[in-house]
Motif scaffolding. Structure first.
Motif, mmCIF file in Angstrom:
data_model
loop_
_atom_site.group_PDB
_atom_site.id
_atom_site.type_symbol
_atom_site.label_atom_id
_atom_site.label_comp_id
_atom_site.label_asym_id
_atom_site.label_seq_id
_atom_site.Cartn_x
_atom_site.Cartn_y
_atom_site.Cartn_z
ATOM 1 N N SER A 150 0.866 -1.169 0.000
ATOM 2 C CA SER A 150 0.000 0.000 0.000
ATOM 3 C C SER A 150 0.913 1.233 0.000
ATOM 4 C CB SER A 150 -0.907 -0.073 1.217
ATOM 5 O OG SER A 150 -1.817 0.997 1.241
ATOM 6 N N GLY B 100 -2.101 10.426 6.876
ATOM 7 C CA GLY B 100 -1.448 9.114 6.899
ATOM 8 C C GLY B 100 -0.435 8.899 5.781
ATOM 9 N N MET B 101 -0.812 9.215 4.550
ATOM 10 C CA MET B 101 0.086 8.942 3.425
ATOM 11 C C MET B 101 1.316 9.847 3.493
ATOM 12 S SD MET B 101 -2.557 8.387 0.255
ATOM 13 C CE MET B 101 -3.078 10.088 0.135
ATOM 14 N N GLN C 283 -10.256 1.548 2.980
ATOM 15 C CA GLN C 283 -10.360 3.008 3.095
ATOM 16 C C GLN C 283 -10.218 3.691 1.737
ATOM 17 O OE1 GLN C 283 -7.696 1.223 4.127
ATOM 18 N NE2 GLN C 283 -5.792 2.398 4.178
ATOM 19 N N ASP D 234 1.169 3.228 8.778
ATOM 20 C CA ASP D 234 0.132 3.013 9.787
ATOM 21 C C ASP D 234 0.579 1.988 10.823
ATOM 22 O OD1 ASP D 234 -1.354 4.716 8.213
ATOM 23 O OD2 ASP D 234 -3.129 3.441 8.132
ATOM 24 N N SER E 224 2.561 -3.182 6.884
ATOM 25 C CA SER E 224 1.320 -3.927 6.656
ATOM 26 C C SER E 224 0.117 -3.280 7.335
ATOM 27 C CB SER E 224 1.472 -5.377 7.100
ATOM 28 O OG SER E 224 1.628 -5.460 8.499
ATOM 29 N N VAL F 54 2.539 -12.757 4.233
ATOM 30 C CA VAL F 54 3.654 -13.049 5.135
ATOM 31 C C VAL F 54 3.059 -13.534 6.452
ATOM 32 C CG1 VAL F 54 5.606 -12.038 6.391
ATOM 33 C CG2 VAL F 54 5.120 -11.341 4.030
ATOM 34 N N HIS G 222 -9.192 10.744 -0.111
ATOM 35 C CA HIS G 222 -7.816 10.780 0.386
ATOM 36 C C HIS G 222 -7.143 12.064 -0.072
ATOM 37 C CE1 HIS G 222 -7.938 6.758 1.959
ATOM 38 N NE2 HIS G 222 -6.646 6.791 2.256
ATOM 39 N N LEU G 223 -6.916 12.962 0.867
ATOM 40 C CA LEU G 223 -6.183 14.196 0.582
ATOM 41 C C LEU G 223 -4.690 13.909 0.640
ATOM 42 C CD1 LEU G 223 -7.856 16.956 2.772
ATOM 43 C CD2 LEU G 223 -7.459 17.063 0.308
ATOM 44 N N ARG H 150 -7.972 7.686 -4.191
ATOM 45 C CA ARG H 150 -6.858 6.939 -3.604
ATOM 46 C C ARG H 150 -6.376 5.791 -4.522
ATOM 47 N NH1 ARG H 150 -4.191 4.910 1.195
ATOM 48 N NH2 ARG H 150 -3.203 3.094 0.295
ATOM 49 N N PRO I 291 -8.554 9.751 10.283
ATOM 50 C CA PRO I 291 -8.373 10.154 8.876
ATOM 51 C C PRO I 291 -8.902 11.532 8.516
ATOM 52 C CG PRO I 291 -9.972 8.347 9.081
ATOM 53 C CD PRO I 291 -9.361 8.537 10.428
ATOM 54 N N ALA J 237 2.439 3.090 2.224
ATOM 55 C CA ALA J 237 3.656 3.080 3.038
ATOM 56 C C ALA J 237 4.675 2.100 2.468
ATOM 57 C CB ALA J 237 3.321 2.729 4.480
ATOM 58 N N ASP K 49 2.488 -8.490 -0.829
ATOM 59 C CA ASP K 49 1.173 -8.087 -0.310
ATOM 60 C C ASP K 49 0.228 -9.265 -0.412
ATOM 61 O OD1 ASP K 49 -0.181 -5.025 0.189
ATOM 62 O OD2 ASP K 49 -1.526 -6.762 0.016
ATOM 63 N N ARG K 50 -0.520 -9.478 0.640
ATOM 64 C CA ARG K 50 -1.426 -10.631 0.612
ATOM 65 C C ARG K 50 -2.640 -10.369 -0.260
ATOM 66 N NH1 ARG K 50 -4.932 -10.767 6.120
ATOM 67 N NH2 ARG K 50 -5.040 -8.541 6.380
ATOM 68 N N ARG L 71 -8.987 -1.954 -3.612
ATOM 69 C CA ARG L 71 -8.461 -3.260 -3.168
ATOM 70 C C ARG L 71 -9.224 -3.711 -1.934
ATOM 71 N NH1 ARG L 71 -3.583 -4.152 -1.378
ATOM 72 N NH2 ARG L 71 -2.538 -2.139 -1.276
#
Ligand SMILES: Cc1cc2nc3c(=O)[nH]c(=O)nc-3n(C[C@H](O)[C@H](O)[C@H](O)COP(=O)(O)OP(=O)(O)OC[C@H]3O[C@@H](n4cnc5c(N)ncnc54)[C@H](O)[C@@H]3O)c2cc1C
Length: 467
Positions: A20, A330-331, A57, A318, A177, A145, A62-63, A120, A325, A22, A41-42, A52
């Motif tokens: 994602s 976050g991003m 989210q 995260d 993750s 993982v 998403h700003l 996003r 949010p 991060a 990524d799972r 996805r």
């Protein structure tokens, strides 16, 4: 686009858990420093800009704050142009936003805080494409993982164990993750301590819906945010996204649940003092049903306080800090953490305990600022519980004055937005000259409509402070 080959690789293989935002930021940084980078990524990773399953989210606005935008553009030159070519809208968060808060409308001076607005999935898709194009990076979807491997004498992570029990050796494992970050438990099972966790229970509910955007309608603003005050515990925001669409989100806090049906959503939108977003909903065609998301609590793992952890293990994004949010941090925080990881790798020149200690200290400093903004703001609502930072109530009272000052004074709204965009520290709001300015300008009280082009959308001009 090529990863920059350094004279000497810091390690052979870097593994990133999570593809994602991060994880992609981490991969970009490792690609300059490790011979091979494998991102796992799972989730099934789509070829296009699709939602996805394991990033739910992504169906909500998403700003991308200026701080994160600048880092991404630095890593991926031309990313902004690509975003805009695909329909993202560049907007100035001071000049182009109808922002109603504290019973009044913010002034709209031109600023340098220009960022793209897009969905996003579209942002993640373009960033994933750029990372996948790096010659030494492999991204593997549908690969979960399930554990970490450790050196025989202990003290060092040597790789990851996949759910099918195969082992992938690594010199460095970055767990990106997300907020559940299972490696924290795996490290504990290896005999190390797990970080102390601070939590602030805000119980935020999102109800988002996408509408068709018709740019022939002039609204006088590009994005809008209307705050209902702490008693109402409700907010509404509207952001343009690619594909000539709007995404509108109704927000409830402290367990207030926004409606999901047409009439209920519109009634809530109409209940705010500014009807700017209600008018978008009334005049635009909905492109699908409303989708919901519940965010129970902001959560911060105090990695900077860890005393015993294995070398070669890093948390990022995260996994360290998951913010309410509403503040859109976050991003950008993940990008800042990845940048710090790169700097600490260069400084250490090796994957050892010093690297982990220094990186965790840097990451702790990075998240401290957005954490203070997010949880500080959340404690303005009386139902919020948890670890309340010292001075929060005083700062919130002052913050309300800053917002009201921003309805009369360009300098106030510019400084406030620079802090929100994470390019200035909250402490800059306390500089003596600025403080005096805020006190002076906010004496006039809220409720003055100051921005040309917005008046038509505002049906009620309050002259009373709402808080
Ligand atoms: C409703 C909502 C709105 C938001 N709005 C904004 C905003 O406006 N601006 C902003 O900057 N941020 C916003 N955020 C935060 C933002 O979504 C995250 O900060 C951002 O996605 C970075 O998170 P991450 O990559 O650390 O984790 P996540 O996005 O949660 O991704 C974790 C990834 O790890 C994978 N994974 C998990 N376990 C495993 C495993 N065992 N093996 C392999 N892979 C695994 C998952 O499949 C997933 O792809 C919002 C969040 C929410 C909830």
């Amino acid at each position: 686009m090529r990863a920059q080959r350094t004279a000497r690789w810091i390690g052979g293989t870097g593994v990133v858990v999570g593809a994602s935002m991060a994880g992609l930021c981490a991969a970009r940084v490792l690609a300059d420093r490790f011979e091979h980078v494998v991102v796992l990524d799972r989730d099934r990773l789509p070829d296009g800009p699709e939602h996805r399953r394991l990033v739910p989210q992504s169906q909500h606005p998403h700003l991308l704050m200026k701080a994160g935008h600048e880092i991404l553009e630095g890593w991926f030159p031309g990313l902004t142009d690509d975003l805009v070519d695909g329909g993202a809208i560049l907007f100035d968060i001071a000049a182009d936003v109808h922002w109603w808060d504290q019973g009044g409308l913010a002034r709209r001076p031109t600023s340098e805080l220009v960022s793209p607005a897009m969905s996003r999935p579209y942002l993640e898709h373009l960033v994933r494409q750029r990372v996948a194009a790096l010659p030494n990076v492999t991204i593997r979807g549908a690969t979960a993982v399930g554990g970490l491997t450790e050196a025989s004498g202990g003290g060092r992570v040597t790789g990851v164990r996949l759910d099918d029990d195969t082992v992938l050796a690594a010199d460095l494992v970055v767990d990106a993750s997300g907020r559940h970050a299972r490696s924290v438990r795996w490290v504990e099972e290896l005999g190390y301590e797990s970080p102390v966790v601070d939590q602030v229970h805000i119980d935020t509910r999102y109800v988002s819906r996408v509408y068709r955007r018709d740019d022939r309608r002039t609204r006088g603003w590009t994005a809008a945010a209307v705050m209902g005050g702490p008693e109402a515990k409700q907010q509404i925001m509207c952001l343009p996204i690619e594909g000539e669409r709007w995404i509108v989100v109704l927000i409830g806090v402290n367990g207030v649940v926004p409606p999901t049906d047409d009439d209920g959503m519109l009634a809530m939108a109409r209940s705010f003092e500014s009807h700017a977003i209600a008018e978008v909903m009334e005049t635009s065609e909905a492109m699908g049903p409303a989708v919901t998301h519940r965010f129970p609590a902001s959560q911060r793992r105090r990695v900077e306080k860890l005393r015993r952890f294995p070398a070669g293990w890093i948390l990022l994004g995260d996994a360290i800090c998951s913010f309410d949010p509403i503040y859109g941090q976050g991003m950008s925080s993940a990008a800042q953490q990845a940048q710090a990881l790169g700097a600490q790798l260069d400084r250490a020149g090796a994957v050892d305990h010093r690297l982990g200690r220094r990186y965790f200290a840097a990451a702790g400093r990075i998240v401290a600022t957005p954490w203070s903004i997010a949880v500080g703001g959340d404690f303005a609502f009386d139902g919020t519980t948890g670890d309340k930072p010292f001075g929060t109530d005083l700062f919130n009272r002052y913050g309300r004055r800053v917002i009201i000052a921003g309805q009369h004074d360009d300098a106030a709204v510019l400084r406030f937005n620079a802090v929100a965009a994470m390019v200035r520290r909250p402490a800059s709001l306390l500089a003596p000259g600025f403080l005096l300015r805020v006190m002076w300008a906010s004496r006039r009280g809220p409720g003055v409509v100051t921005s040309s082009g917005d008046e038509s959308a505002v049906t009620l001009q309050s002259t009373q402070a709402t808080r």
